[in-house]
Design a protein around this motif. Structure first.
Motif, PDB file in Angstrom:
ATOM      1  N   LYS A  40       0.817  -1.207   0.000  1.00 53.04           N
ATOM      2  CA  LYS A  40       0.000   0.000   0.000  1.00 53.04           C
ATOM      3  C   LYS A  40       0.860   1.271   0.000  1.00 53.04           C
ATOM      4  O   LYS A  40       0.581   2.219  -0.729  1.00 53.04           O
ATOM      5  N   HIS A  41       1.894   1.277   0.838  1.00 54.31           N
ATOM      6  CA  HIS A  41       2.644   2.518   1.058  1.00 54.31           C
ATOM      7  C   HIS A  41       4.070   2.490   0.505  1.00 54.31           C
ATOM      8  O   HIS A  41       4.835   3.422   0.740  1.00 54.31           O
ATOM      9  N   GLY A  42       4.449   1.418  -0.171  1.00 52.40           N
ATOM     10  CA  GLY A  42       5.823   1.341  -0.683  1.00 52.40           C
ATOM     11  C   GLY A  42       6.761   0.776   0.365  1.00 52.40           C
ATOM     12  O   GLY A  42       6.417   0.670   1.542  1.00 52.40           O
ATOM     13  N   SER A  43       7.980   0.396  -0.073  1.00 48.88           N
ATOM     14  CA  SER A  43       8.850  -0.350   0.832  1.00 48.88           C
ATOM     15  C   SER A  43       9.352   0.496   1.996  1.00 48.88           C
ATOM     16  O   SER A  43       9.530  -0.005   3.103  1.00 48.88           O
ATOM     17  N   LEU A  44       9.584   1.793   1.773  1.00 46.24           N
ATOM     18  CA  LEU A  44      10.169   2.610   2.836  1.00 46.24           C
ATOM     19  C   LEU A  44       9.165   2.863   3.964  1.00 46.24           C
ATOM     20  O   LEU A  44       9.397   2.511   5.118  1.00 46.24           O
ATOM     21  N   LYS A  45       8.036   3.447   3.595  1.00 46.86           N
ATOM     22  CA  LYS A  45       7.032   3.753   4.609  1.00 46.86           C
ATOM     23  C   LYS A  45       6.419   2.465   5.164  1.00 46.86           C
ATOM     24  O   LYS A  45       6.121   2.367   6.355  1.00 46.86           O
ATOM     25  N   GLY A  46       6.271   1.488   4.286  1.00 43.47           N
ATOM     26  CA  GLY A  46       5.716   0.202   4.700  1.00 43.47           C
ATOM     27  C   GLY A  46       6.562  -0.451   5.775  1.00 43.47           C
ATOM     28  O   GLY A  46       6.043  -0.935   6.782  1.00 43.47           O
ATOM     29  N   THR A  47       7.888  -0.440   5.564  1.00 39.75           N
ATOM     30  CA  THR A  47       8.794  -1.038   6.545  1.00 39.75           C
ATOM     31  C   THR A  47       8.744  -0.275   7.862  1.00 39.75           C
ATOM     32  O   THR A  47       8.760  -0.875   8.943  1.00 39.75           O
ATOM     33  N   ALA A  48       8.657   1.050   7.755  1.00 39.18           N
ATOM     34  CA  ALA A  48       8.594   1.868   8.968  1.00 39.18           C
ATOM     35  C   ALA A  48       7.335   1.524   9.767  1.00 39.18           C
ATOM     36  O   ALA A  48       7.385   1.334  10.988  1.00 39.18           O
ATOM     37  N   LEU A  49       6.216   1.407   9.061  1.00 34.73           N
ATOM     38  CA  LEU A  49       4.957   1.034   9.710  1.00 34.73           C
ATOM     39  C   LEU A  49       5.081  -0.341  10.367  1.00 34.73           C
ATOM     40  O   LEU A  49       4.653  -0.547  11.505  1.00 34.73           O
ATOM     41  N   ALA A  50       5.703  -1.256   9.634  1.00 42.66           N
ATOM     42  CA  ALA A  50       5.857  -2.631  10.125  1.00 42.66           C
ATOM     43  C   ALA A  50       6.712  -2.647  11.392  1.00 42.66           C
ATOM     44  O   ALA A  50       6.385  -3.345  12.354  1.00 42.66           O
ATOM     45  N   LEU A  51       7.794  -1.866  11.377  1.00 41.81           N
ATOM     46  CA  LEU A  51       8.676  -1.823  12.548  1.00 41.81           C
ATOM     47  C   LEU A  51       7.915  -1.322  13.770  1.00 41.81           C
ATOM     48  O   LEU A  51       8.012  -1.880  14.854  1.00 41.81           O
ATOM     49  N   LYS A  52       7.128  -0.265  13.555  1.00 45.92           N
ATOM     50  CA  LYS A  52       6.326   0.303  14.652  1.00 45.92           C
ATOM     51  C   LYS A  52       5.379  -0.771  15.187  1.00 45.92           C
ATOM     52  O   LYS A  52       5.185  -0.903  16.389  1.00 45.92           O
ATOM     53  N   ARG A  53       4.805  -1.514  14.254  1.00 40.46           N
ATOM     54  CA  ARG A  53       3.860  -2.548  14.635  1.00 40.46           C
ATOM     55  C   ARG A  53       4.535  -3.647  15.451  1.00 40.46           C
ATOM     56  O   ARG A  53       4.038  -4.064  16.496  1.00 40.46           O
TER      57      ARG A  53
END
Lengths: 69, 558
Positions: A40-53
């Protein structure tokens, strides 16, 4: 990069996750969340979201329903 | 509770930051592959700068007889110290045999000592040559050992033995070994005296070869074997299959050599007086099941009448944290436990500390496991607690399952909503798992490679914590099992512990997943069947403690 990430997560879901048992306190699970976030958000923002999660996913957090924003 | 919570969070987060930082932000220094231009100075400058070159006076009496390279009869000199037996041949002044007195080849009572120079290495190891062959036939030339007997011993202090070669064009080459009774370190000075009428301008090449056949290749997949080099303050092990692509590494070479799983041979240039290591390089060759690691150092130009001295320290011995850690040099970096070295080294040091109090490595592993478990105790307690609370909502959950049988997404969503309202959750979360993963990998590497566990007994049938555990020995082969064959008692116990743990844990997931989970104990047993007993012991103890914790919490709450 994005494809690589997605393949990596799918690999984890099929081969590693079944061995470690059900661990995630959330729905969708951390790996499913990451998959969706990256798509949905691309690898950069997606990974950041995932890390937060993942940082939220421990016994002192309630868990529960937490979809990708 | 709140305080404990914060403390735990702090611990967890700092570990994550540490690991993350190590992983993503520390980029290894790029080895400098440029040819060493600094060396191409004119002779005057070299003379001013170099500490290696000096005038020498020929005194009558020390001049060795001129030996031709074809001299047929040569001796092999054996030197025995409390730590090792070394044999140096007059041919090439190379090390032809090196037996470690404190380490045996196998765990059998009548086993011979561990030999570090395999028979296949015909030329031995730690021999040297000149890169541009300024002295033809130097590598295999026959030196004269300045010692009357063929065997000697050094049981206190130190002893120096000189190997001298007089070449026909007037250059004298000496290899001067100094053996110390209390150290594996062997000092070696290589001396060139230019008695010819031409200047000598070449590079010194010291070789540490190793056998790298199919069998070694297989072993190397689990624990590295092959050429190693410490270049620009960075440890590098080089997969022989990569040599074809890149065979030269240059920079400040701390040491270079050849490493087995537990032992190594290394050549270390002695630092010059200002403490710097010297710019040099290594060049690797791989052919016919043989890998050669050549340390190459440019020599200063040696005019007629001048003498050049190049000092080295050789190390042949165990890759033991205790021994290498006691030397004041960079050789301790040879113990490299892979990606999670930062975590693995402290674990190794802790294990050795426990051993110094209770001298049994099996007990040390058990105590180390308990220690790690204690760090994660609150995490476990918390999740076992919520696992227990799950029972309360079990009926409600069944209802939801029944209601949304055909819509899995909706079902999961409802289940999660249920967890939230009743403040329960059966899972411990992804983070604890993720944090424990590096520790497990580090421990795995540490237990796989620690020489301390080699031939270290635990109890009963476990006589070697570094080998797979086998009760009895069978003559027939067993599928999935590597030699020797027998009953992998501890591994089976470990598998059983996994099964028991599974039985204790209520499965909240779907039946498909429950089935998968039941396969895990079998899967784990098969994977661990050929692993070192020390590793199996860790896994077994880890499970027992987990179950104990789970049982204790359940008892306390009910």
């Amino acid at each position: 990069m994005k494809q690589l990430l997605l393949i990596f997560i799918k690999f984890y879901q099929y081969f590693i996750s079944p061995l470690t048992g059900q661990n995630c306190r959330y729905f969708p699970t951390c790996s499913a969340y990451t998959l969706e976030a990256v798509e949905k958000h691309g690898s950069l923002k997606g990974t950041a979201l995932a890390l937060k999660r993942i940082l939220r996913c421990h016994p002192f957090h309630a868990g529960g329903f937490d979809p990708v924003p | 509770m709140d305080e404990q919570k914060r403390l735990l969070l702090a611990v967890v987060l700092s570990v994550v930051v540490l690991v993350g930082y190590q992983t993503f932000f520390i980029t290894p220094p790029v080895p400098n592959n440029q040819p060493q231009q600094a060396q191409n100075q004119n002779a005057d400058q070299v003379q001013e700068k170099s500490q290696n070159v000096s005038e020498y006076k020929t005194m009558t009496g020390i001049v060795p007889e001129t030996v031709t390279a074809q001299k047929k009869n040569y001796r092999t000199i054996s030197i025995s110290t409390p730590l090792y037996n070394i044999a140096i041949s007059e041919q090439g002044a190379a090390v032809k045999s090196f037996e470690l007195k404190n380490y045996k080849k196998t765990n059998k009572k009548d086993s011979p000592l561990k030999q570090l120079v395999p028979e296949q290495l015909v030329s031995g190891t730690l021999f040297f040559d000149l890169e541009r062959q300024s002295i033809p036939g130097l590598k295999d030339a026959v030196y004269t050992a300045k010692i009357d007997t063929n065997a000697t011993s050094v049981f206190e202090g130190e002893k120096t033995i000189e190997f001298i070669l007089g070449t026909s064009n007037g250059i004298v080459v000496k290899k001067v070994f100094t053996f110390k009774a209390d150290s594996y370190m062997i000092d070696c000075d290589i001396v060139f005296q230019n008695g010819s009428d031409m200047s000598l301008n070449d590079s010194l090449v010291i070789s540490t070869p190793g056998v790298f056949d199919e069998e070694t290749k297989k072993r190397s997949r689990f624990a590295f074997e092959g050429p190693v080099v410490f270049v620009n303050e960075e440890y590098m092990d080089i997969d022989p299959d990569d040599i074809e692509e890149k065979n030269t590494y240059s920079g400040k070479i701390g040491w270079s050599g050849y490493s087995e799983r537990y032992f190594m041979t290394a050549v270390m240039p002695r630092l010059n007086t200002n403490g710097d290591s010297i710019d040099a390089g290594v060049k690797l060759f791989y052919a016919n099941d043989m890998v050669t690691n050549n340390y190459i150092r440019k020599m200063d130009r040696l005019d007629p009448g001048q003498q050049g001295v190049y000092s080295f320290t050789f190390y042949m011995g165990p890759k033991s944290q205790k021994i290498l850690g006691s030397y004041d040099n960079s050789l301790k970096n040879a113990i490299n436990l892979g990606f999670f070295n930062v975590i693995a080294k402290p674990l190794l040091i802790t294990m050795n500390f426990i051993y110094s109090v209770i001298p049994n490595y099996g007990v040390a592993i058990i105590l180390l496991t308990i220690l790690i478990k204690l760090i994660f105790w609150p995490l476990g307690t918390k999740s076992y607690k919520s696992m227990n609370e799950m029972k309360k909502v079990q009926p409600l959950m069944m209802e939801i399952r029944e209601k949304y049988k055909n819509d899995k997404q909706k079902m999961n969503q409802e289940v999660m909503g249920l967890y939230k309202t009743y403040k329960v959750n059966p899972a411990s979360g992804c983070l604890p798992l993720l944090v424990q993963m590096p520790i497990f990998f580090a421990l795995y590497r540490m237990l796989y490679q620690a020489i301390e566990l080699r031939h270290a007994p635990f109890i009963g049938w476990i006589s070697d914590l570094s080998a797979p555990d086998r009760l009895f020995h069978f003559n027939f082969s067993i599928p999935m099992m590597q030699e020797p064959y027998g009953i992998p008692m501890l591994t089976l116990l470990m598998g059983a512990s996994f099964l028991l743990q599974q039985k204790m844990t209520p499965t909240a997931g779907d039946p498909m997943q429950a089935k998968m989970m039941m396969l895990m104990p079998i899967f784990m047993t098969v994977i661990f069947i050929n692993f070192p007993a020390g590793l199996v012991l860790y896994m077994f103890v880890n499970n027992i403690i987990s179950m104990g914790q789970q049982y204790y919490i359940q008892k306390k709450l009910s």
